[in-house]
Design a protein around this motif. Structure first.
Motif, PDB file in Angstrom:
ATOM      1  N   VAL A   1      23.768  53.097  67.637  1.00  0.00           N
ATOM      2  CA  VAL A   1      24.586  52.198  66.834  1.00  0.00           C
ATOM      3  C   VAL A   1      24.290  50.765  67.262  1.00  0.00           C
ATOM      4  N   GLU A   2      24.074  49.899  66.295  1.00  0.00           N
ATOM      5  CA  GLU A   2      23.755  48.504  66.591  1.00  0.00           C
ATOM      6  C   GLU A   2      25.006  47.785  67.082  1.00  0.00           C
ATOM      7  N   SER A   3      25.072  47.574  68.372  1.00  0.00           N
ATOM      8  CA  SER A   3      26.245  46.955  68.986  1.00  0.00           C
ATOM      9  C   SER A   3      25.797  46.285  70.277  1.00  0.00           C
ATOM     10  N   GLY A   4      26.741  46.012  71.160  1.00  0.00           N
ATOM     11  CA  GLY A   4      26.393  45.410  72.440  1.00  0.00           C
ATOM     12  C   GLY A   4      26.049  46.433  73.500  1.00  0.00           C
ATOM     13  N   PHE A   5      25.866  47.687  73.112  1.00  0.00           N
ATOM     14  CA  PHE A   5      25.658  48.751  74.093  1.00  0.00           C
ATOM     15  C   PHE A   5      24.371  48.551  74.890  1.00  0.00           C
ATOM     16  N   ILE A   6      23.284  48.215  74.194  1.00  0.00           N
ATOM     17  CA  ILE A   6      22.004  48.057  74.888  1.00  0.00           C
ATOM     18  C   ILE A   6      22.016  46.815  75.776  1.00  0.00           C
ATOM     19  N   THR A   7      22.605  45.728  75.292  1.00  0.00           N
ATOM     20  CA  THR A   7      22.648  44.513  76.113  1.00  0.00           C
ATOM     21  C   THR A   7      23.470  44.738  77.380  1.00  0.00           C
ATOM     22  N   ALA A   8      24.424  45.666  77.307  1.00  0.00           N
ATOM     23  CA  ALA A   8      25.237  45.968  78.488  1.00  0.00           C
ATOM     24  C   ALA A   8      24.415  46.622  79.595  1.00  0.00           C
ATOM     25  N   THR A   9      23.234  47.151  79.252  1.00  0.00           N
ATOM     26  CA  THR A   9      22.363  47.743  80.268  1.00  0.00           C
ATOM     27  C   THR A   9      21.544  46.678  80.991  1.00  0.00           C
ATOM     28  N   GLY A  10      21.608  45.424  80.495  1.00  0.00           N
ATOM     29  CA  GLY A  10      20.900  44.332  81.151  1.00  0.00           C
ATOM     30  C   GLY A  10      19.825  43.691  80.312  1.00  0.00           C
ATOM     31  N   LEU A  11      19.512  44.264  79.148  1.00  0.00           N
ATOM     32  CA  LEU A  11      18.507  43.670  78.272  1.00  0.00           C
ATOM     33  C   LEU A  11      19.100  42.497  77.503  1.00  0.00           C
ATOM     34  N   PRO A  12      18.322  41.444  77.260  1.00  0.00           N
ATOM     35  CA  PRO A  12      18.822  40.311  76.479  1.00  0.00           C
ATOM     36  C   PRO A  12      19.015  40.690  75.013  1.00  0.00           C
ATOM     37  N   ASP A  13      19.782  39.891  74.293  1.00  0.00           N
ATOM     38  CA  ASP A  13      20.094  40.172  72.894  1.00  0.00           C
ATOM     39  C   ASP A  13      18.835  40.328  72.048  1.00  0.00           C
ATOM     40  N   GLU A  14      17.848  39.473  72.281  1.00  0.00           N
ATOM     41  CA  GLU A  14      16.630  39.520  71.473  1.00  0.00           C
ATOM     42  C   GLU A  14      15.886  40.833  71.672  1.00  0.00           C
ATOM     43  N   ALA A  15      15.831  41.322  72.909  1.00  0.00           N
ATOM     44  CA  ALA A  15      15.173  42.599  73.186  1.00  0.00           C
ATOM     45  C   ALA A  15      15.934  43.739  72.524  1.00  0.00           C
ATOM     46  N   SER A  16      17.256  43.682  72.559  1.00  0.00           N
ATOM     47  CA  SER A  16      18.066  44.714  71.916  1.00  0.00           C
ATOM     48  C   SER A  16      17.806  44.743  70.414  1.00  0.00           C
ATOM     49  N   LYS A  17      17.735  43.560  69.820  1.00  0.00           N
ATOM     50  CA  LYS A  17      17.473  43.468  68.383  1.00  0.00           C
ATOM     51  C   LYS A  17      16.134  44.091  68.030  1.00  0.00           C
ATOM     52  N   LYS A  18      15.126  43.843  68.859  1.00  0.00           N
ATOM     53  CA  LYS A  18      13.806  44.415  68.615  1.00  0.00           C
ATOM     54  C   LYS A  18      13.841  45.937  68.692  1.00  0.00           C
ATOM     55  N   ILE A  19      14.609  46.475  69.641  1.00  0.00           N
ATOM     56  CA  ILE A  19      14.717  47.933  69.774  1.00  0.00           C
ATOM     57  C   ILE A  19      15.366  48.528  68.530  1.00  0.00           C
ATOM     58  N   TYR A  20      16.452  47.916  68.048  1.00  0.00           N
ATOM     59  CA  TYR A  20      17.120  48.434  66.852  1.00  0.00           C
ATOM     60  C   TYR A  20      16.197  48.368  65.636  1.00  0.00           C
ATOM     61  N   GLU A  21      15.487  47.270  65.479  1.00  0.00           N
ATOM     62  CA  GLU A  21      14.582  47.117  64.340  1.00  0.00           C
ATOM     63  C   GLU A  21      13.438  48.118  64.416  1.00  0.00           C
ATOM     64  N   TYR A  22      12.908  48.316  65.603  1.00  0.00           N
ATOM     65  CA  TYR A  22      11.803  49.262  65.799  1.00  0.00           C
ATOM     66  C   TYR A  22      12.254  50.684  65.486  1.00  0.00           C
ATOM     67  N   ALA A  23      13.431  51.046  65.987  1.00  0.00           N
ATOM     68  CA  ALA A  23      13.940  52.400  65.762  1.00  0.00           C
ATOM     69  C   ALA A  23      14.143  52.676  64.279  1.00  0.00           C
ATOM     70  N   ALA A  24      14.654  51.704  63.558  1.00  0.00           N
ATOM     71  CA  ALA A  24      14.951  51.900  62.138  1.00  0.00           C
ATOM     72  C   ALA A  24      13.705  52.169  61.309  1.00  0.00           C
ATOM     73  N   LYS A  25      12.542  51.761  61.806  1.00  0.00           N
ATOM     74  CA  LYS A  25      11.294  51.957  61.067  1.00  0.00           C
ATOM     75  C   LYS A  25      10.713  53.359  61.266  1.00  0.00           C
ATOM     76  N   HIS A  26      11.287  54.137  62.162  1.00  0.00           N
ATOM     77  CA  HIS A  26      10.714  55.442  62.490  1.00  0.00           C
ATOM     78  C   HIS A  26      11.595  56.555  61.955  1.00  0.00           C
ATOM     79  N   ARG A  27      11.359  56.881  60.690  1.00  0.00           N
ATOM     80  CA  ARG A  27      12.195  57.874  60.016  1.00  0.00           C
ATOM     81  C   ARG A  27      12.058  59.251  60.658  1.00  0.00           C
ATOM     82  N   GLN A  28      10.930  59.523  61.312  1.00  0.00           N
ATOM     83  CA  GLN A  28      10.764  60.831  61.929  1.00  0.00           C
ATOM     84  C   GLN A  28      11.786  61.082  63.026  1.00  0.00           C
ATOM     85  N   ALA A  29      12.323  60.006  63.594  1.00  0.00           N
ATOM     86  CA  ALA A  29      13.352  60.141  64.624  1.00  0.00           C
ATOM     87  C   ALA A  29      14.730  59.711  64.136  1.00  0.00           C
TER      88      ALA A  29
END
Length: 280
Positions: free
Chosen positions: A197-225
């Motif tokens: 879920v796109e929220s502050g969960f990933i940033t809470a692990t220590g990653l910056p907001d921009e890195a979290s955004k990239k992870i969410y965008e990357y994941a959304a492009k992979h329909r197989q997962a």
């Protein structure tokens, strides 16, 4: 709408993400809501957002503190009952991942410490605050507890976030045990297992907001997962939480863990490999 008019709700971990959205929706549907978390400014911002939607500030109560602290748990419950007179709905949303930046295995020197941190927040705090809230939930009659778990709890082996997954699997089982214990007293207990879920969960692990955004965008492009072709948003989960908290809509659901992950848990790892490529 005012389907929760006259109800009093606690939403833990409501500083952002799923918790904040859930608290907002309860408030705008008529409930008195206690919002709580460690980030005071986030909670004040949420209260302001709720008030701007037309809700009276008197229907929102803030408790700042660490949910793993028993004194904070007591304050959350006691202040809620003192201010609003009762407690009808407890949403145990607070949770986070504690892990090493580089996974180093269950035999690492830090393994036990990481295990304890994950268990304390994601499992033990839920057990404790629910026990504190129990007499008030019973007294209110026809009350609800909704625990927020994760698809990390499901039957898949993991090499990362192992202790988080263990804690959430324990939370699923705790949900079932609580449901059997409390249903004779008129209290229903259920659980939601979100996927990504796109929220502050990933940033809470220590990653910056921009890195979290990239992870969410990357994941959304992979329909197989991610078959739904998008990552979840907090409202996707909040809608289910409110459904489970609405006795008229979900009365016959007791002790269940509802998966909401856009289809991610339907995908077997083997199906991600194109075996026909061997013939090319």
């Amino acid at each position: 709408m005012s389907r929760f008019a006259g109800k009093t709700v606690i939403v833990t971990g409501s500083s952002d993400g799923i918790g904040a959205q859930t608290a907002f929706q309860f408030a705008t549907e008529g409930a008195n809501v206690t919002i709580t978390g460690r980030r005071a400014q986030n909670l004040e911002d949420l209260k302001e957002r709720i008030v701007k939607s037309g809700i009276s500030a008197s229907s929102i109560h803030i408790v700042v503190g660490d949910i793993t602290n028993v004194d904070v748990q007591k304050a959350i419950v006691e202040e809620t009952v003192s201010k609003f007179g009762k407690l009808d709905i407890l949403v145990n949303n607070a949770g986070a991942v504690f892990d090493e930046p580089q996974h180093i295995g269950t035999t690492s020197p830090n393994a036990v410490d990481l295990f304890d941190k994950n268990i304390d927040l994601n499992l033990k705090s839920v057990l404790s605050i629910t026990n504190i809230a129990k007499p008030h939930l019973i007294a209110a009659k026809n009350s609800e507890v909704v625990n927020i778990s994760s698809i990390a709890s499901l039957k898949f082996g993991r090499t990362r976030f192992v202790y988080y997954a263990i804690a959430k699997a324990g939370l699923d089982q705790l949900t079932r045990a609580q449901a059997l214990e409390l249903i004779p007293h008129g209290v229903r207990v259920n659980c939601v297992n979100p996927g990504m879920v796109e929220s502050g969960f990933i940033t809470a692990t220590g990653l910056p907001d921009e890195a979290s955004k990239k992870i969410y965008e990357y994941a959304a492009k992979h329909r197989q997962a991610f078959p739904a072709e998008r990552i979840g948003v907090p409202a996707d989960i909040a809608n289910i939480i409110l459904f489970l908290a609405d006795r008229k809509m979900s009365y016959y659901i007791v002790g269940q863990c509802i998966v909401a992950d856009g289809g991610s848990s339907l995908v077997m790892g083997a199906s991600l490999v194109d075996l026909t490529a061997a013939l090319q």
